[in-house]
Write an enzyme that holds these catalytic residues in place. Structure first.
Site, mmCIF file in Angstrom:
data_model
loop_
_atom_site.group_PDB
_atom_site.id
_atom_site.type_symbol
_atom_site.label_atom_id
_atom_site.label_comp_id
_atom_site.label_asym_id
_atom_site.label_seq_id
_atom_site.Cartn_x
_atom_site.Cartn_y
_atom_site.Cartn_z
ATOM 1 N N HIS A 95 0.856 -1.209 0.000
ATOM 2 C CA HIS A 95 0.000 0.000 0.000
ATOM 3 C C HIS A 95 0.880 1.244 0.000
ATOM 4 O O HIS A 95 1.064 1.840 1.062
ATOM 5 C CB HIS A 95 -0.909 -0.004 1.221
ATOM 6 C CG HIS A 95 -2.070 0.929 1.131
ATOM 7 N ND1 HIS A 95 -2.032 2.232 1.544
ATOM 8 C CD2 HIS A 95 -3.318 0.733 0.661
ATOM 9 C CE1 HIS A 95 -3.213 2.797 1.369
ATOM 10 N NE2 HIS A 95 -4.010 1.905 0.835
ATOM 11 N N ILE B 156 1.805 4.670 1.636
ATOM 12 C CA ILE B 156 0.860 5.500 2.380
ATOM 13 C C ILE B 156 0.163 4.607 3.402
ATOM 14 O O ILE B 156 -0.299 3.511 3.061
ATOM 15 C CB ILE B 156 -0.192 6.138 1.443
ATOM 16 C CG1 ILE B 156 0.496 7.088 0.459
ATOM 17 C CG2 ILE B 156 -1.273 6.876 2.237
ATOM 18 C CD1 ILE B 156 -0.420 7.627 -0.618
ATOM 19 N N GLY C 19 -6.010 4.449 5.353
ATOM 20 C CA GLY C 19 -6.917 5.264 6.164
ATOM 21 C C GLY C 19 -7.596 4.474 7.264
ATOM 22 O O GLY C 19 -7.773 4.967 8.379
ATOM 23 N N VAL C 20 -7.969 3.231 6.976
ATOM 24 C CA VAL C 20 -8.630 2.428 7.999
ATOM 25 C C VAL C 20 -7.710 2.187 9.196
ATOM 26 O O VAL C 20 -8.172 2.097 10.330
ATOM 27 C CB VAL C 20 -9.174 1.091 7.452
ATOM 28 C CG1 VAL C 20 -10.276 1.314 6.452
ATOM 29 C CG2 VAL C 20 -8.080 0.241 6.854
ATOM 30 N N GLU D 73 -8.176 3.179 13.034
ATOM 31 C CA GLU D 73 -7.918 2.170 14.062
ATOM 32 C C GLU D 73 -6.963 2.708 15.129
ATOM 33 O O GLU D 73 -7.150 2.456 16.323
ATOM 34 C CB GLU D 73 -7.346 0.895 13.439
ATOM 35 C CG GLU D 73 -6.911 -0.167 14.433
ATOM 36 C CD GLU D 73 -8.026 -0.786 15.266
ATOM 37 O OE1 GLU D 73 -7.718 -1.345 16.341
ATOM 38 O OE2 GLU D 73 -9.202 -0.730 14.855
#
Length: 158
Positions: A60, A66, A69-70, A74
């Site tokens: 990723h 990067i 986002g999840v 978290e």
């Protein structure tokens, strides 16, 4: 956030041992490295040191790493978990903090390896087993991610 602004006593910083007592997460899912400030029943400021060694950077994205986002959300939730567990005196009890909802998530800046992600979370509402939080993750004082979320305090599975 200063004590005067928050009207409470800062019990931070918390070392990794205290974080591990508050959260069931372990490598590679532990996303809180340090707690700089914690004002029970109010707020927490924690740090996630984002390293190129994180497993998710392998895919990723190759050539443009990067933090997903999840995982930023978290990390905010884990900081909220430390805040809730410490505020309710549940550290070491085995109680778990489960997501119930996530609202209004906005991703404003990419989080790349080599940064310290500052996690700021505060209570919006607190009941005996359900808490609502507002959180934001910052890079050098600028908002990277922000959201509101609700979590439930639960007994561990038997």
């Amino acid at each position: 956030m200063s004590e005067a602004e928050n009207g409470g006593a800062n019990i931070g910083p918390l070392d990794i041992g205290r974080i591990l007592a508050a959260l069931p997460h372990r490598y590679p899912m532990l996303l809180v490295d340090r707690v700089e400030a914690l004002i029970p029943d109010r707020s927490i400021v924690a740090i996630k040191a984002v390293s190129m060694n994180e497993e998710f950077f392998q895919g990723h994205f190759p050539g443009r790493p990067i933090m997903p986002g999840v995982l930023q959300v978290e990390a905010l939730a884990q900081a909220a978990g430390v805040l809730a567990v410490e505020s309710l005196g549940l550290a070491g009890s085995g109680k778990l903090v489960y997501f119930m909802s996530i609202d209004g998530v906005k991703f404003r800046k990419p989080v790349e390896p080599g940064v310290l992600l500052r996690l700021e979370v505060e209570f919006i509402q607190k009941r005996s087993r359900v808490c609502k939080f507002a959180g934001r993750a910052l890079l050098n004082g600028e908002v990277a991610t922000e959201c509101e979320f609700t979590a439930m305090i639960a007994d561990p599975p038997k």
